[in-house]
Design a protein around this motif. Sequence first.
Motif, PDB file in Angstrom:
ATOM      1  N   ALA A  82       0.833  -1.204   0.000  1.00 38.67           N
ATOM      2  CA  ALA A  82       0.000   0.000   0.000  1.00 38.67           C
ATOM      3  C   ALA A  82       0.862   1.246   0.000  1.00 38.67           C
ATOM      4  O   ALA A  82       0.526   2.264   0.594  1.00 38.67           O
ATOM      5  N   ASN A 122       3.637   3.713  -2.567  1.00 41.01           N
ATOM      6  CA  ASN A 122       3.443   4.620  -3.712  1.00 41.01           C
ATOM      7  C   ASN A 122       2.598   3.966  -4.799  1.00 41.01           C
ATOM      8  O   ASN A 122       1.612   4.535  -5.277  1.00 41.01           O
ATOM      9  N   VAL A 123       2.986   2.772  -5.204  1.00 45.25           N
ATOM     10  CA  VAL A 123       2.314   2.127  -6.340  1.00 45.25           C
ATOM     11  C   VAL A 123       0.975   1.519  -5.920  1.00 45.25           C
ATOM     12  O   VAL A 123      -0.041   1.708  -6.598  1.00 45.25           O
ATOM     13  N   SER A 163       2.137  -5.854   5.429  1.00 46.29           N
ATOM     14  CA  SER A 163       2.606  -6.892   6.359  1.00 46.29           C
ATOM     15  C   SER A 163       2.162  -6.616   7.789  1.00 46.29           C
ATOM     16  O   SER A 163       2.233  -7.491   8.639  1.00 46.29           O
ATOM     17  N   ARG A 164       1.690  -5.378   8.051  1.00 48.09           N
ATOM     18  CA  ARG A 164       1.450  -5.000   9.455  1.00 48.09           C
ATOM     19  C   ARG A 164      -0.007  -5.065   9.884  1.00 48.09           C
ATOM     20  O   ARG A 164      -0.331  -4.761  11.025  1.00 48.09           O
ATOM     21  N   ILE A 184       5.504  -4.726  -3.748  1.00 50.29           N
ATOM     22  CA  ILE A 184       6.289  -4.574  -2.519  1.00 50.29           C
ATOM     23  C   ILE A 184       7.776  -4.613  -2.894  1.00 50.29           C
ATOM     24  O   ILE A 184       8.112  -5.052  -4.004  1.00 50.29           O
ATOM     25  N   THR A 213       4.807  -5.767 -10.044  1.00 47.32           N
ATOM     26  CA  THR A 213       5.354  -4.448 -10.422  1.00 47.32           C
ATOM     27  C   THR A 213       6.782  -4.275  -9.925  1.00 47.32           C
ATOM     28  O   THR A 213       7.340  -3.191  -9.999  1.00 47.32           O
ATOM     29  N   SER A 267       5.365   6.347  -9.823  1.00 51.84           N
ATOM     30  CA  SER A 267       4.011   6.421  -9.264  1.00 51.84           C
ATOM     31  C   SER A 267       3.344   7.756  -9.599  1.00 51.84           C
ATOM     32  O   SER A 267       2.129   7.807  -9.797  1.00 51.84           O
ATOM     33  N   GLN A 284      12.067   4.277  -6.306  1.00 49.25           N
ATOM     34  CA  GLN A 284      12.590   3.059  -6.910  1.00 49.25           C
ATOM     35  C   GLN A 284      11.440   2.191  -7.355  1.00 49.25           C
ATOM     36  O   GLN A 284      11.487   1.053  -7.459  1.00 49.25           O
TER      37      GLN A 284
HETATM   38  N1  LIG Z   1       7.844   4.058  -6.378  1.00 46.17           N
HETATM   39  C1  LIG Z   1       7.645   3.947  -7.686  1.00 46.17           C
HETATM   40  O1  LIG Z   1       7.447   4.974  -8.378  1.00 46.17           O
HETATM   41  C2  LIG Z   1       7.638   2.583  -8.335  1.00 46.17           C
HETATM   42  C3  LIG Z   1       7.190   2.501  -9.653  1.00 46.17           C
HETATM   43  C4  LIG Z   1       7.110   1.256 -10.271  1.00 46.17           C
HETATM   44  C5  LIG Z   1       7.494   0.118  -9.577  1.00 46.17           C
HETATM   45  N2  LIG Z   1       7.953   0.225  -8.308  1.00 46.17           N
HETATM   46  C6  LIG Z   1       8.319  -1.035  -7.619  1.00 46.17           C
HETATM   47  O2  LIG Z   1       7.090  -1.549  -7.063  1.00 46.17           O
HETATM   48  C7  LIG Z   1       7.318  -2.077  -5.753  1.00 46.17           C
HETATM   49  C8  LIG Z   1       6.572  -1.221  -4.726  1.00 46.17           C
HETATM   50  O3  LIG Z   1       7.066   0.094  -4.787  1.00 46.17           O
HETATM   51  P1  LIG Z   1       6.505   1.262  -3.857  1.00 46.17           P
HETATM   52  O4  LIG Z   1       7.259   2.467  -4.212  1.00 46.17           O
HETATM   53  O5  LIG Z   1       5.011   1.274  -3.873  1.00 46.17           O
HETATM   54  O6  LIG Z   1       7.006   0.757  -2.433  1.00 46.17           O
HETATM   55  P2  LIG Z   1       6.727   1.429  -1.018  1.00 46.17           P
HETATM   56  O7  LIG Z   1       6.136   2.780  -1.181  1.00 46.17           O
HETATM   57  O8  LIG Z   1       7.963   1.262  -0.209  1.00 46.17           O
HETATM   58  O9  LIG Z   1       5.581   0.484  -0.400  1.00 46.17           O
HETATM   59  C9  LIG Z   1       5.813  -0.860  -0.171  1.00 46.17           C
HETATM   60  C10 LIG Z   1       4.571  -1.475   0.433  1.00 46.17           C
HETATM   61  O10 LIG Z   1       4.819  -2.877   0.591  1.00 46.17           O
HETATM   62  C11 LIG Z   1       4.401  -3.257   1.887  1.00 46.17           C
HETATM   63  N3  LIG Z   1       5.169  -4.433   2.304  1.00 46.17           N
HETATM   64  C12 LIG Z   1       6.496  -4.529   2.572  1.00 46.17           C
HETATM   65  N4  LIG Z   1       6.811  -5.789   2.922  1.00 46.17           N
HETATM   66  C13 LIG Z   1       5.664  -6.505   2.866  1.00 46.17           C
HETATM   67  C14 LIG Z   1       5.337  -7.874   3.109  1.00 46.17           C
HETATM   68  N5  LIG Z   1       6.275  -8.767   3.487  1.00 46.17           N
HETATM   69  N6  LIG Z   1       4.061  -8.254   2.979  1.00 46.17           N
HETATM   70  C15 LIG Z   1       3.107  -7.373   2.594  1.00 46.17           C
HETATM   71  N7  LIG Z   1       3.346  -6.075   2.344  1.00 46.17           N
HETATM   72  C16 LIG Z   1       4.613  -5.642   2.476  1.00 46.17           C
HETATM   73  C17 LIG Z   1       4.707  -2.041   2.735  1.00 46.17           C
HETATM   74  O11 LIG Z   1       3.947  -2.018   3.911  1.00 46.17           O
HETATM   75  P3  LIG Z   1       4.495  -2.621   5.298  1.00 46.17           P
HETATM   76  O12 LIG Z   1       5.986  -2.366   5.334  1.00 46.17           O
HETATM   77  O13 LIG Z   1       3.733  -1.877   6.297  1.00 46.17           O
HETATM   78  O14 LIG Z   1       4.157  -4.055   5.245  1.00 46.17           O
HETATM   79  C18 LIG Z   1       4.228  -0.931   1.811  1.00 46.17           C
HETATM   80  O15 LIG Z   1       2.836  -0.758   1.901  1.00 46.17           O
HETATM   81  C19 LIG Z   1       8.833  -2.060  -5.562  1.00 46.17           C
HETATM   82  O16 LIG Z   1       9.378  -3.283  -6.002  1.00 46.17           O
HETATM   83  C20 LIG Z   1       9.294  -0.932  -6.464  1.00 46.17           C
HETATM   84  O17 LIG Z   1      10.633  -1.089  -6.886  1.00 46.17           O
HETATM   85  C21 LIG Z   1       8.015   1.428  -7.671  1.00 46.17           C
END
Ligand SMILES: NC(=O)c1ccc[n+]([C@@H]2O[C@H](COP(=O)([O-])OP(=O)(O)OC[C@H]3O[C@@H](n4cnc5c(N)ncnc54)[C@H](OP(=O)(O)O)[C@@H]3O)[C@@H](O)[C@H]2O)c1
Length: 275
Positions: free
Chosen positions: A8, A10-11, A31-32, A65, A90, A131, A275
Motif C-alpha cells: 500500500a 506509492n504504487v 505486512s502489518r 512490494i 510491479t 508512481s 525506486q
Molecule cells: N515508487 C515507484 O514509483 C515505483 C514505480 C514502479 C514500480 N515500483 C516497484 O514496485 C514495488 C513497490 O514500490 P513502492 O514504491 O510502492 O514501495 P513502497 O512505497 O515502499 O511500499 C511498499 C509497500 O509494501 C508493503 N510491504 C512490505 N513488505 C511486505 C510484506 N512482506 N508483505 C506485505 N506487504 C509488504 C509495505 O507495507 P508494510 O511495510 O507496512 O508491510 C508498503 O505498503 C517495488 O518493487 C518498487 O521497486 C516502484
Amino acid sequence: MKIGIIGAGNVGSALAEHFGKLQHTVLIANSRGPETLSKAAEETGATAVAISEVAKGVDLLIITIPMKAVPSLPKDLLRGLPAESPILDTGNYYPLRDGLIDGIGAGMTESEWTSSVLGRPVIKALNNIMSDSLIHGGSPKDSKSRIALPVSGDDTKAKLFVIALLDDMGFDGLDAGPLSESWRYQPGTPAYCPDPTLKELPSLLERADRNKAAGNRDQAAKILAKLPPDFPAQELVRASRFLVGLDVLKPRTWFAMVRLGFAMLRNPNGRSARQ
Ligand SMILES: NC(=O)c1ccc[n+]([C@@H]2O[C@H](COP(=O)([O-])OP(=O)(O)OC[C@H]3O[C@@H](n4cnc5c(N)ncnc54)[C@H](OP(=O)(O)O)[C@@H]3O)[C@@H](O)[C@H]2O)c1
C-alpha cells in the motif's frame, strides 16, 4: 472486478485509487495488518484486509512490494486465488535496497525470480512508470502523448487482461513477449521510466543492453540518492527522456537536465525513495 493488492505504498495506493474510480472492488494489504491501512483505505476507497484474505476469490492479484519482501509472503497466500486469476508483479530489483538475490544474479529476470518464489506464473507490468505518472499520466485513447507500458508473461490471455485494464486506466499496453524478455524494461534500460508513447516504446525495448543494465541501474540509484525527496517527478521523466534520445530539442527537457544537475550539487547527501 475484485482486485487484491499486496503493498500500500506509492504504487499500491495509486493503483487502488485508479481501480476505485473504475468501480472495481479493491482489497489491499500490507505486512502489518489492516488497522495500519485505514488512511490508505479511506483515501482510495479500498478495503484494508489481512494479508491472509487479500488473494481470496479475486480476479487479479497485484504484488507491489520491495523485492526483498517477496520470500516473506505467507506460504499459503495463494491458496484462495482462483487458478485463472493472473498475478501482476510491479517489482524492481535494487540491490542497495533488496540485498543480493542469487537467482537474479544467476540470470533470471526479476519477475521470473518472483514467479519462482511464488510458485505461480506472473505478468510483469507497471514497474517502469513512476508512481507520479501512474497517478497523473493517464490520458484518453486518442491522445498523442498517451503513455505506453510493456506487459510481458507466458500466458497470452492474462496479458490481454492486463492490457485491457491498463487501457481503462488511461495507458496503452504493449505485449512485450514472454517473461524471459522482461529484462528489456528492468531498471537501467532505456524503457525504464521515460513515459514513452506506443510509437516510441518498441525501439526503446529493442535498444536494451542486458550487459549494461545493472551498471546503469546502480549509477541511476546513486544519482537519485542525491536528489531531495521533493524533486519533481516530472522533471525526472523529462531527464530520462533526454537521456534516451527523446525530446532532445525541447527547451523544457534541457531545463530539466540543468535542474537535475543543480539539485545533485546542492544536496549531495539527499535521500530519495523513488525506486
Ligand atoms: N515508487 C515507484 O514509483 C515505483 C514505480 C514502479 C514500480 N515500483 C516497484 O514496485 C514495488 C513497490 O514500490 P513502492 O514504491 O510502492 O514501495 P513502497 O512505497 O515502499 O511500499 C511498499 C509497500 O509494501 C508493503 N510491504 C512490505 N513488505 C511486505 C510484506 N512482506 N508483505 C506485505 N506487504 C509488504 C509495505 O507495507 P508494510 O511495510 O507496512 O508491510 C508498503 O505498503 C517495488 O518493487 C518498487 O521497486 C516502484
